[in-house]
Design a protein around this motif. Structure first.
Motif: not given
Length: 133
Positions: A25, A59, A61
């Motif tokens: 991540k 972001r 992941e």
């Protein structure tokens, strides 16, 4: 009693073996905009056939990744593509933070023909014209 202990043992060992994968991540940033988050960057983990996109905050992941060495390709329209080596370990989170720079575009030399049948040459070095033959 033996059956209960056996069943509990099977559930415990199944849980331990099921969690042997790792997680990647991180955060993708825009180098041209003082490292602001870069939303909707494409991330491809080569060799694992996993593809994700960064969210509104840059972001991302990638979960359930088998331990091993991979190449993480990060791309976005208008930005240079980056390939990073990534080492994933069992039951660990691998953190990545990467800035992408804007892609530099260069134009090739070309001839521009005007309506009065003249060719304009070498736009990169100044304007010069000649009569089209």
């Amino acid at each position: 009693m033996k059956k209960i202990v056996t069943i509990i043992f099977l559930f415990v060992t199944a849980g331990v073996f099921a969690q042997q994968d790792g997680i990647i991540k991180g955060h993708i940033l825009d180098k041209e905009m003082a490292n602001e988050p870069l939303m909707f960057a494409n991330l491809e983990l080569k060799g694992a056939e996993a593809t994700v996109q960064s969210n509104l905050f840059g972001r991302f992941e990638i979960s359930d990744v088998e331990p091993g060495s991979y190449i993480l390709e990060i791309s976005h329209a208008g930005y240079e593509t980056v390939e990073l080596p990534v080492e994933v370990k069992a039951n660990e989170v691998t953190e990545i933070q990467q800035s992408l720079a804007a892609e530099r575009l260069s134009l090739e030399e070309f001839d521009l023909i005007s309506e009065n049948n003249k060719v304009v040459e070498n736009l990169n070095s100044g304007l010069a014209s000649r009569q089209k033959e």
